[in-house]
Structure formats: structure tokens, C-alpha cells
Scaffold this motif. Structure first.
Motif, PDB file in Angstrom:
ATOM      1  N   LEU A 185       0.835  -1.200   0.000  1.00 25.73           N
ATOM      2  CA  LEU A 185       0.000   0.000   0.000  1.00 25.73           C
ATOM      3  C   LEU A 185       0.870   1.251   0.000  1.00 25.73           C
ATOM      4  CD1 LEU A 185      -2.477  -1.198   2.747  1.00 25.73           C
ATOM      5  CD2 LEU A 185      -2.929  -1.076   0.303  1.00 25.73           C
ATOM      6  N   VAL A 186       0.362   2.314  -0.625  1.00 25.97           N
ATOM      7  CA  VAL A 186       1.025   3.616  -0.654  1.00 25.97           C
ATOM      8  C   VAL A 186       0.199   4.574   0.196  1.00 25.97           C
ATOM      9  CG1 VAL A 186       1.737   5.546  -2.102  1.00 25.97           C
ATOM     10  CG2 VAL A 186       1.849   3.230  -3.000  1.00 25.97           C
ATOM     11  N   ALA A 187       0.859   5.291   1.096  1.00 29.84           N
ATOM     12  CA  ALA A 187       0.190   6.304   1.903  1.00 29.84           C
ATOM     13  C   ALA A 187       1.040   7.559   1.908  1.00 29.84           C
ATOM     14  CB  ALA A 187      -0.018   5.804   3.325  1.00 29.84           C
ATOM     15  N   GLY A 188       0.385   8.699   1.984  1.00 27.06           N
ATOM     16  CA  GLY A 188       1.080   9.971   2.080  1.00 27.06           C
ATOM     17  C   GLY A 188       1.166  10.409   3.529  1.00 27.06           C
TER      18      GLY A 188
ATOM     19  N   LYS B 261       3.965  12.799   6.539  1.00 29.86           N
ATOM     20  CA  LYS B 261       5.180  13.578   6.767  1.00 29.86           C
ATOM     21  C   LYS B 261       6.163  12.766   7.586  1.00 29.86           C
ATOM     22  CE  LYS B 261       3.422  18.231   6.394  1.00 29.86           C
ATOM     23  NZ  LYS B 261       3.397  19.564   6.983  1.00 29.86           N
ATOM     24  N   VAL B 262       7.421  12.869   7.200  1.00 32.48           N
ATOM     25  CA  VAL B 262       8.524  12.290   7.956  1.00 32.48           C
ATOM     26  C   VAL B 262       9.487  13.434   8.226  1.00 32.48           C
ATOM     27  CG1 VAL B 262      10.465  10.701   7.901  1.00 32.48           C
ATOM     28  CG2 VAL B 262       8.271   9.992   6.944  1.00 32.48           C
ATOM     29  N   ASP B 263       9.774  13.678   9.484  1.00 33.69           N
ATOM     30  CA  ASP B 263      10.640  14.795   9.878  1.00 33.69           C
ATOM     31  C   ASP B 263      10.140  16.112   9.288  1.00 33.69           C
ATOM     32  OD1 ASP B 263      12.300  13.050  11.307  1.00 33.69           O
ATOM     33  OD2 ASP B 263      13.526  12.645   9.537  1.00 33.69           O
ATOM     34  N   GLY B 264       8.817  16.296   9.263  1.00 40.41           N
ATOM     35  CA  GLY B 264       8.223  17.529   8.766  1.00 40.41           C
ATOM     36  C   GLY B 264       8.165  17.659   7.259  1.00 40.41           C
ATOM     37  N   GLN B 265       8.608  16.643   6.532  1.00 35.62           N
ATOM     38  CA  GLN B 265       8.654  16.682   5.065  1.00 35.62           C
ATOM     39  C   GLN B 265       7.588  15.747   4.484  1.00 35.62           C
ATOM     40  OE1 GLN B 265      10.756  18.586   3.006  1.00 35.62           O
ATOM     41  NE2 GLN B 265       9.274  17.856   1.540  1.00 35.62           N
ATOM     42  N   LEU B 266       6.820  16.231   3.518  1.00 38.92           N
ATOM     43  CA  LEU B 266       5.831  15.415   2.840  1.00 38.92           C
ATOM     44  C   LEU B 266       6.527  14.273   2.108  1.00 38.92           C
ATOM     45  CD1 LEU B 266       2.866  15.058   1.939  1.00 38.92           C
ATOM     46  CD2 LEU B 266       3.399  16.500  -0.016  1.00 38.92           C
ATOM     47  N   CYS B 267       6.022  13.055   2.265  1.00 33.23           N
ATOM     48  CA  CYS B 267       6.614  11.910   1.577  1.00 33.23           C
ATOM     49  C   CYS B 267       5.581  10.797   1.465  1.00 33.23           C
ATOM     50  CB  CYS B 267       7.854  11.405   2.303  1.00 33.23           C
ATOM     51  SG  CYS B 267       7.487  10.631   3.874  1.00 33.23           S
ATOM     52  N   LEU B 268       5.947   9.755   0.768  1.00 22.44           N
ATOM     53  CA  LEU B 268       5.136   8.556   0.660  1.00 22.44           C
ATOM     54  C   LEU B 268       5.732   7.484   1.556  1.00 22.44           C
ATOM     55  CD1 LEU B 268       4.827   8.410  -3.227  1.00 22.44           C
ATOM     56  CD2 LEU B 268       3.099   9.247  -1.624  1.00 22.44           C
ATOM     57  N   THR B 269       4.885   6.612   2.048  1.00 20.55           N
ATOM     58  CA  THR B 269       5.315   5.452   2.815  1.00 20.55           C
ATOM     59  C   THR B 269       4.730   4.216   2.154  1.00 20.55           C
ATOM     60  OG1 THR B 269       5.425   6.691   4.885  1.00 20.55           O
ATOM     61  CG2 THR B 269       5.211   4.307   5.072  1.00 20.55           C
ATOM     62  N   LEU B 270       5.565   3.209   1.949  1.00 18.87           N
ATOM     63  CA  LEU B 270       5.104   1.936   1.421  1.00 18.87           C
ATOM     64  C   LEU B 270       4.944   0.976   2.593  1.00 18.87           C
ATOM     65  CD1 LEU B 270       7.459   1.497  -1.662  1.00 18.87           C
ATOM     66  CD2 LEU B 270       5.183   2.516  -1.589  1.00 18.87           C
ATOM     67  N   THR B 271       3.808   0.281   2.629  1.00 15.74           N
ATOM     68  CA  THR B 271       3.558  -0.713   3.670  1.00 15.74           C
ATOM     69  C   THR B 271       3.272  -2.039   2.998  1.00 15.74           C
ATOM     70  OG1 THR B 271       2.612   0.974   5.109  1.00 15.74           O
ATOM     71  CG2 THR B 271       2.145  -1.312   5.672  1.00 15.74           C
ATOM     72  N   ALA B 272       4.116  -3.016   3.267  1.00 18.84           N
ATOM     73  CA  ALA B 272       3.953  -4.353   2.699  1.00 18.84           C
ATOM     74  C   ALA B 272       3.260  -5.231   3.727  1.00 18.84           C
ATOM     75  CB  ALA B 272       5.305  -4.938   2.318  1.00 18.84           C
ATOM     76  N   GLU B 273       2.111  -5.766   3.338  1.00 19.51           N
ATOM     77  CA  GLU B 273       1.348  -6.673   4.202  1.00 19.51           C
ATOM     78  C   GLU B 273       1.754  -8.100   3.866  1.00 19.51           C
ATOM     79  OE1 GLU B 273      -1.028  -5.729   6.424  1.00 19.51           O
ATOM     80  OE2 GLU B 273      -1.041  -3.590   5.945  1.00 19.51           O
ATOM     81  N   ARG B 274       2.058  -8.866   4.907  1.00 20.84           N
ATOM     82  CA  ARG B 274       2.433 -10.266   4.708  1.00 20.84           C
ATOM     83  C   ARG B 274       1.519 -11.145   5.545  1.00 20.84           C
ATOM     84  NH1 ARG B 274       8.601 -10.835   5.989  1.00 20.84           N
ATOM     85  NH2 ARG B 274       7.848 -10.168   7.998  1.00 20.84           N
ATOM     86  N   GLU B 275       1.192 -12.308   5.022  1.00 21.44           N
ATOM     87  CA  GLU B 275       0.344 -13.226   5.765  1.00 21.44           C
ATOM     88  C   GLU B 275       1.117 -13.939   6.865  1.00 21.44           C
ATOM     89  OE1 GLU B 275      -1.835 -15.822   3.195  1.00 21.44           O
ATOM     90  OE2 GLU B 275      -2.512 -14.177   1.939  1.00 21.44           O
TER      91      GLU B 275
END
Length: 86
Positions: free
Chosen positions: A25-28, A30-44
Motif C-alpha cells: 500500500l502507498v500512503a502519504g 510527513k517524515v521529519d516535517g517533510q511530505l513523503c510517501l510510505t510503502l507498507t507491505a502486508e504479509r500473511e
């Protein structure tokens, strides 16, 4: 293993998620006050894997994502577009 080519602040690199990944999944946010995307990998068979600080995902790897990277009309990642000087 699932690999994606992503752009981070220091340039393009490959992110690897070990094992079998059900969805990424892709989510928007902030990291350290900076706009960024985070990828989250779901595993069974294990905990989620999280990769923060992403500016863009190579469009050729878009089929690996459950949802899409938000992009401007010209195809630039919205996150990267906000960082580029006008």
C-alpha cells in the motif's frame, strides 16, 4: 522477495521486501516535517514491513502496488512536484 525501484531524497534506489508479500500500500504523510510517501507491505506470515521517505515509485512497478501513487497531470509524483522549485 518483492523489489520496487523508488526515488528517495538522495536519488533512485531499489527497496526490497523479503518473503511473500500479499499487498503493498502507498500512503502519504510527513517524515521529519517533510511530505513523503510510505510503502507498507502486508504479509500473511509475518509483521508488516514499512518503508518511509519515498518521493516516487517507478511507474513500471506500479502494478505491484495495491493503490496508486498520487501524480500530477504530467505524471510527476505529487510529493516530488511539491519539492521541485517552480
Amino acid at each position: 522477495m518483492t523489489e520496487l525501484r523508488v526515488r528517495k531524497p538522495d536519488g533512485w534506489t531499489t527497496v526490497s521486501f523479503p518473503g511473500e508479500v500479499a499487498t503493498i500500500l502507498v500512503a502519504g504523510g510527513k517524515v521529519d516535517g517533510q511530505l513523503c510517501l510510505t510503502l507498507t507491505a502486508e504479509r500473511e506470515d509475518g509483521p508488516r514491513l514499512v518503508e518511509p521517505g519515498i518521493l516516487d515509485v517507478d511507474e513500471r512497478d506500479g502494478h505491484l502496488l495495491e493503490n496508486t501513487v498520487p501524480r500530477t497531470e504530467d505524471g510527476t509524483s505529487v510529493v516530488l512536484d511539491r519539492l521541485l522549485p517552480e
